[in-house]
Design a protein around this motif. Sequence first.
Motif, mmCIF file in Angstrom:
data_model
loop_
_atom_site.group_PDB
_atom_site.id
_atom_site.type_symbol
_atom_site.label_atom_id
_atom_site.label_comp_id
_atom_site.label_asym_id
_atom_site.label_seq_id
_atom_site.Cartn_x
_atom_site.Cartn_y
_atom_site.Cartn_z
ATOM 1 N N ASP A 1 -7.276 13.600 36.287
ATOM 2 C CA ASP A 1 -5.921 14.101 36.497
ATOM 3 C C ASP A 1 -6.025 15.499 37.088
ATOM 4 O OD1 ASP A 1 -3.236 13.717 36.436
ATOM 5 O OD2 ASP A 1 -2.992 13.917 34.271
ATOM 6 N N HIS B 1 -3.511 16.926 27.757
ATOM 7 C CA HIS B 1 -3.682 15.657 27.048
ATOM 8 C C HIS B 1 -5.110 15.169 27.227
ATOM 9 C CE1 HIS B 1 -3.472 13.682 31.041
ATOM 10 N NE2 HIS B 1 -2.545 14.583 31.300
ATOM 11 N N THR C 1 -7.051 17.546 29.671
ATOM 12 C CA THR C 1 -6.524 18.279 30.829
ATOM 13 C C THR C 1 -5.904 19.586 30.330
ATOM 14 O OG1 THR C 1 -4.281 17.399 30.707
ATOM 15 C CG2 THR C 1 -5.896 16.114 31.960
ATOM 16 N N GLU D 1 -2.911 21.956 31.765
ATOM 17 C CA GLU D 1 -1.910 21.894 32.832
ATOM 18 C C GLU D 1 -0.570 22.543 32.496
ATOM 19 O OE1 GLU D 1 -0.095 17.929 33.256
ATOM 20 O OE2 GLU D 1 -1.742 17.162 32.036
ATOM 21 N N GLU E 1 -3.398 22.015 37.153
ATOM 22 C CA GLU E 1 -4.056 21.138 36.175
ATOM 23 C C GLU E 1 -5.499 20.849 36.553
ATOM 24 O OE1 GLU E 1 -2.436 17.160 36.041
ATOM 25 O OE2 GLU E 1 -3.386 16.753 34.103
HETATM 26 ZN ZN ZN Z 1 -2.029 15.421 33.189
#
Ligand code: ZN
Length: 326
Positions: A196, A260, A287, A289, A303
């Motif tokens: 991500d 997350h 992550t 972010e 992120e």
């Molecule tokens: Zn994310």
Amino acid sequence: MTEFAGRRKRAGAALLEHEADAIIVSGLPNVRYLTGFTGSNGLVILSPGHALLLTDPRYTIQASQEADCAVRIARGSLYEAAAKVLTRKKWKRVAIERGRMTHGAFLELDEKLGAGVRLRPVSGLVERLRMVKSSSEIDAIRESVQTNSRAFDQAIRSIRPDMTETGLAAELEYRMRQNGAERPAFGCMQAGYASDMTRMLHLGRPGPQTRKLYQAVLEAQLAALAAVRSGTKAGEVDRAARKVLKAHGFDKAFVHSTGHGLGLEIHEAPRLGKKDETVLETGMAITIEPGAYIEGVGGVRIEDTVVVTDSGCEILTPTSKELVVL
Ligand code: ZN
């Protein structure tokens, strides 16, 4: 013992804590985590010391190649087949995955099992095991992150003032797949593992308010990254980001959590929110972010995907965080 067998052993031990004889694992990422099976239809009946994968005839060959546990091919409903297995075993206390099984499947199973068998919904039994990644999982996430960043670098070259958001999304997805991803997640998904990333680009010269917003979010992201370390609570990382945005007067514009976990799914435990008490452990992939969004000005989110280490974290995302002006 294979990596999957080790995971089943740990899941079996967790089952004892719930005083259940067996669990029906119905969440496909959990099925994959426990057996290696990547098909779109499957259930695992897991008891301490034993696991059976149920799937349908489309996956006869694939299941025998991928799964390293017993496999049964069911013609018809997998839940009907599961009920037969559980009845034969005379298991009375059967756990199911809360939040993973549909209500229809629950009713079908309950009816087929009949009186005397209690279905016990449990939360996060396999998901908790998935929080800390093995070295092979971290390698897979690393690959996914690399593909993500490569695709981003390539896709942004095609940005033009008259381009639509959907057009750019299509270009990015094309680049992801060309670079080895199976599909996009929010970042991308490769060999079953998610990555991500969020970056902000500005088309034309940004105004002073946008620059200020960008600088504040960047500082918040760096503060949150600096707070990550094994032994720290997830909520503390969130507070580190929030504190910086508050100092800049943007705390009200930060309307989501700081990050997350990710792995076989794009959103996994832990959640790096204000109240999350999860203690970070070495090997967790998460992550970072933070973001801020102001009507009439714009939105900024930065992120990275990182892995928690004993002394801090390893930032997997190689993409620069300088504000890119196109
Ligand atoms: Zn994310």
